[in-house]
Design a protein around this motif. Structure first.
Motif, mmCIF file in Angstrom:
data_model
loop_
_atom_site.group_PDB
_atom_site.id
_atom_site.type_symbol
_atom_site.label_atom_id
_atom_site.label_comp_id
_atom_site.label_asym_id
_atom_site.label_seq_id
_atom_site.Cartn_x
_atom_site.Cartn_y
_atom_site.Cartn_z
ATOM 1 N N ARG A 179 8.025 18.822 -1.019
ATOM 2 C CA ARG A 179 8.676 17.681 -1.656
ATOM 3 C C ARG A 179 7.701 16.511 -1.722
ATOM 4 N N VAL A 180 7.827 15.723 -2.750
ATOM 5 C CA VAL A 180 6.982 14.541 -2.913
ATOM 6 C C VAL A 180 7.516 13.456 -1.969
ATOM 7 N N HIS A 181 6.646 13.010 -1.072
ATOM 8 C CA HIS A 181 7.031 12.048 -0.033
ATOM 9 C C HIS A 181 6.122 10.827 -0.129
ATOM 10 N N ALA A 182 6.701 9.645 -0.212
ATOM 11 C CA ALA A 182 5.936 8.403 -0.321
ATOM 12 C C ALA A 182 5.950 7.666 1.012
ATOM 13 N N VAL A 183 4.757 7.373 1.522
ATOM 14 C CA VAL A 183 4.602 6.556 2.730
ATOM 15 C C VAL A 183 4.185 5.166 2.261
ATOM 16 N N ALA A 235 9.159 -7.067 7.824
ATOM 17 C CA ALA A 235 10.482 -7.405 8.366
ATOM 18 C C ALA A 235 11.602 -7.152 7.360
ATOM 19 N N GLN A 236 11.259 -7.197 6.065
ATOM 20 C CA GLN A 236 12.274 -6.988 5.034
ATOM 21 C C GLN A 236 11.739 -6.055 3.947
ATOM 22 N N PRO A 237 11.598 -4.781 4.270
ATOM 23 C CA PRO A 237 11.085 -3.831 3.274
ATOM 24 C C PRO A 237 12.136 -3.537 2.211
ATOM 25 N N PRO A 238 11.699 -3.088 1.049
ATOM 26 C CA PRO A 238 12.686 -2.640 0.054
ATOM 27 C C PRO A 238 13.371 -1.376 0.561
ATOM 28 N N SER A 239 14.463 -1.019 -0.040
ATOM 29 C CA SER A 239 15.145 0.208 0.376
ATOM 30 C C SER A 239 14.503 1.412 -0.294
ATOM 31 N N ALA A 240 14.714 2.580 0.310
ATOM 32 C CA ALA A 240 14.218 3.817 -0.296
ATOM 33 C C ALA A 240 14.830 4.004 -1.680
ATOM 34 N N HIS A 241 16.105 3.617 -1.818
ATOM 35 C CA HIS A 241 16.779 3.733 -3.120
ATOM 36 C C HIS A 241 16.064 2.894 -4.180
ATOM 37 N N ASP A 301 0.866 -1.185 0.000
ATOM 38 C CA ASP A 301 0.000 0.000 0.000
ATOM 39 C C ASP A 301 0.896 1.225 0.000
ATOM 40 N N VAL A 302 0.394 2.317 -0.543
ATOM 41 C CA VAL A 302 1.197 3.537 -0.607
ATOM 42 C C VAL A 302 0.305 4.758 -0.591
ATOM 43 N N VAL A 303 0.751 5.802 0.094
ATOM 44 C CA VAL A 303 0.106 7.112 0.064
ATOM 45 C C VAL A 303 1.191 8.143 -0.211
ATOM 46 N N VAL A 304 0.935 9.035 -1.128
ATOM 47 C CA VAL A 304 1.892 10.081 -1.483
ATOM 48 C C VAL A 304 1.362 11.428 -1.002
ATOM 49 N N ILE A 305 2.205 12.176 -0.302
ATOM 50 C CA ILE A 305 1.824 13.484 0.236
ATOM 51 C C ILE A 305 2.925 14.491 -0.052
ATOM 52 N N GLY A 306 2.607 15.759 0.134
ATOM 53 C CA GLY A 306 3.591 16.818 -0.028
ATOM 54 C C GLY A 306 3.988 17.374 1.326
ATOM 55 N N LEU A 307 5.280 17.393 1.620
ATOM 56 C CA LEU A 307 5.777 17.909 2.887
ATOM 57 C C LEU A 307 6.592 19.174 2.666
ATOM 58 N N ARG A 308 6.557 20.081 3.655
ATOM 59 C CA ARG A 308 7.304 21.331 3.551
ATOM 60 C C ARG A 308 8.787 21.059 3.317
ATOM 61 N N ASP A 309 9.369 21.836 2.424
ATOM 62 C CA ASP A 309 10.776 21.636 2.092
ATOM 63 C C ASP A 309 11.407 22.986 1.752
ATOM 64 N N VAL A 349 11.261 8.696 1.069
ATOM 65 C CA VAL A 349 10.418 7.511 1.219
ATOM 66 C C VAL A 349 10.407 7.107 2.691
ATOM 67 N N GLU A 350 9.244 6.725 3.167
ATOM 68 C CA GLU A 350 9.076 6.305 4.556
ATOM 69 C C GLU A 350 8.342 4.967 4.560
ATOM 70 N N PHE A 351 8.778 4.058 5.432
ATOM 71 C CA PHE A 351 8.127 2.759 5.545
ATOM 72 C C PHE A 351 7.382 2.666 6.868
ATOM 73 N N VAL A 352 6.129 2.175 6.809
ATOM 74 C CA VAL A 352 5.306 2.005 8.009
ATOM 75 C C VAL A 352 4.746 0.592 8.022
ATOM 76 N N ASP A 353 4.390 0.127 9.216
ATOM 77 C CA ASP A 353 3.823 -1.217 9.313
ATOM 78 C C ASP A 353 2.464 -1.303 8.646
ATOM 79 N N GLU A 354 1.701 -0.199 8.714
ATOM 80 C CA GLU A 354 0.361 -0.192 8.121
ATOM 81 C C GLU A 354 -0.051 1.232 7.792
ATOM 82 N N ILE A 355 -0.603 1.434 6.599
ATOM 83 C CA ILE A 355 -1.152 2.734 6.219
ATOM 84 C C ILE A 355 -2.421 2.967 7.033
#
Length: 510
Positions: free
Chosen positions: A449-453, A460-466, A435-443, A485-491
């Protein structure tokens, strides 16, 4: 037969509309009467099944529904309901919620389903603008249920609710809103026409799965199909396993679901072995559908069984298309549906040509038949009756509509406009993204900036931000690619699988 009628509190109805609605009400059949007629025609037919979280179920026949709706109508009147009163229904999906809704229509009151788990401050803000005659919630539910049990189940005096219902908005982008339809609860027969009949005939009665909460439009509207004689199978709470079990057990013929629900269903390990043969069609709505997920459902059912719809609670109009049309117009949400006209306008009010992005305006027979409680301004309208909800998109040469996103969600980064839905659609196809949510954060550099949650499939083994950024670069223009990019357990999504972008932005510093 005399039907009680009131237009109290509906300030958006002009004199001509009021006279027309009053005439309909005086000659039409109320929703309450329609339920009584259905019960007479098929007293032992199962009208409602509510499936609990643990899989247990409660069945009610149409005669039981009518009798108990009469009891709830009388209990609501005893508690203070009158014709035109707003009744807040803040309890989870349940037999009580359905009966209370039907009881409102029996009494001529206006049901307003509301999330039961709102923070106290938000709940209080909504109650202040609704000013309900009765509030059914965790504190009053048991007392109201006992009161209903002690009432007569005999037919009540016919009454018409001046509005079919209200729907609450959490007010994530401003003032809290309650959207009230100005259509009276008069049965015309059109309320029960299946979506798919626009393309082909549909055998009836249907068995309709309701996977989402009734406080959402897509859930609550199914009660009108109950009045038409269809059977509802309502999940107390959505789960992919529970939905699949219900489809198989009750031979569900159709359902409406959000992309998040459909993704969770498609991700079930045994989905290819489950029996979906009873499903004649399904509708996807509430958000844009990622192409990969859509094609997966074409495999699970067929393109001709998948319908996509675009609309809004204000009922400005509808666009819709079937899967086979989508294959010819990939990415589209359809053409004008049920007499809806669509046009794209530039900011200066001129019409945009084919292929040019602009504000989406709709016009339909029921356009404008709504109002907001709470002081929020109505949606913008043109002099000739077209209205916009703030969505942005374009039309192709065949009149098919394509949506970019809501303008209110648009991220302006480095002077360029980025629509979150487009970025989300690109990232959803990544095999390690659940799952993914994209938001704009102050920069300080980009303004926003475009920020992906991201919720990874394997926490336990998320992909890397890269990896995520590199994947996005292969699918999007450079300025649309997430910078962080930010990883969370649940949106954090509601029971209707909606996400509050403003709240997510706030907790991350705005």
């Amino acid at each position: 037969m005399t039907i009680e009628w009131s237009l109290m509190g509906l300030s958006n109805v002009n004199a001509v509309e009021a006279e027309a609605h009053s005439a309909i009400a005086q000659s039409g059949i109320s929703f309450g009467q329609r339920l009584y007629d259905r019960a007479l025609a098929d007293p032992d037919g199962i009208g409602l099944t509510v499936v609990g979280i643990d899989g247990t179920a409660a069945d009610l026949t149409l005669s039981e529904l009518d009798r108990r709706a009469n009891q709830w109508g009388r209990a609501l009147v005893d508690a203070g309901a009158r014709v035109g009163s707003y009744i807040v229904l803040a309890i989870p999906n349940s037999v009580d919620l359905v009966l209370a809704s039907l009881g409102c229509w029996k009494a001529g009151a206006v049901p307003v389903p509301m999330r039961w788990d709102l923070p106290e401050w938000e709940r209080n803000r909504l109650l202040e603008i609704i000013r309900p005659a009765v509030t059914l919630d965790a504190r009053t539910r048991a007392t109201m249920a006992v009161s209903a049990q002690n009432q007569s189940g005999e037919p009540v005096s016919p009454a018409v609710s001046p509005s079919i219902n209200g729907i609450c908005s959490s007010g994530s982008t401003g003032l809290p809103k309650v959207i009230v339809t100005l259509q009276p609860a008069i049965w015309t027969g059109q309320q029960g026409v299946p979506f798919l009949e626009h393309w082909t005939s549909v055998e009836r009665p249907q068995t309709i799965l309701v996977p989402g909460p009734l406080y959402h439009t897509n859930g609550f509207i199914t009660l009108t199909y109950l009045l038409s004689g269809d059977r509802l199978v309502i999940l107390e709470k959505f789960s992919a396993a529970g939905a699949l079990d219900a489809i198989e057990k009750y031979r569900v013929t159709n359902f409406t679901a959000t992309p998040t629900m459909l993704a969770r269903l498609a991700d079930m390990p045994d989905i290819d072995d489950r029996d979906l043969s009873s499903v004649v069609w399904m509708v996807q709505g509430a958000a844009l559908m990622p192409p990969t997920l859509l094609r997966r459902w074409f495999e699970l059912l067929s393109p001709e069984q998948v319908v996509m719809a675009y609309g809004m609670t204000e009922n400005l109009g509808l666009a819709a298309l079937r899967g086979d049309e989508w294959l010819a117009h990939p990415g589209s949400v359809g053409r004008g549906f049920r007499d809806t006209e669509i046009r794209i306008q530039r900011p200066d009010g001129s019409l945009a040509p084919v292929g040019e992005m602009g504000d989406i305006y709709l016009k339909a027979p029921m356009s404008g038949l709504y109002e907001y409680l709470g002081g929020a301004a109505l949606l913008p309208a043109t002099e000739d009756g077209f209205r916009t909800a703030g969505d942005v998109g374009y039309l192709d040469a065949d009149g098919y509509l394509y949506i970019a996103d809501r303008r209110t969600d648009m991220i302006i980064t480095g002077g360029a406009n980025v629509f979150p839905a487009e970025v989300e659609s690109a990232l959803t196809d990544h095999p390690e993204v659940a799952d993914v949510v994209v938001i704009g954060l102050r920069d300080p550099e980009w303004g926003r900036r475009v920020h992906a949650v991201i919720e990874p499939r394997d926490v336990a083994q998320p992909p890397s931000a890269h990896e995520i950024i590199a994947y996005a670069k292969g699918r999007l223009a450079a300025y649309k690619v997430p910078k962080t990019v930010e990883f969370v357990d649940e949106i954090p999504r509601s029971a209707a699988t909606k996400v509050n972008r403003s709240a997510m932005i706030e907790v991350r510093g705005g």
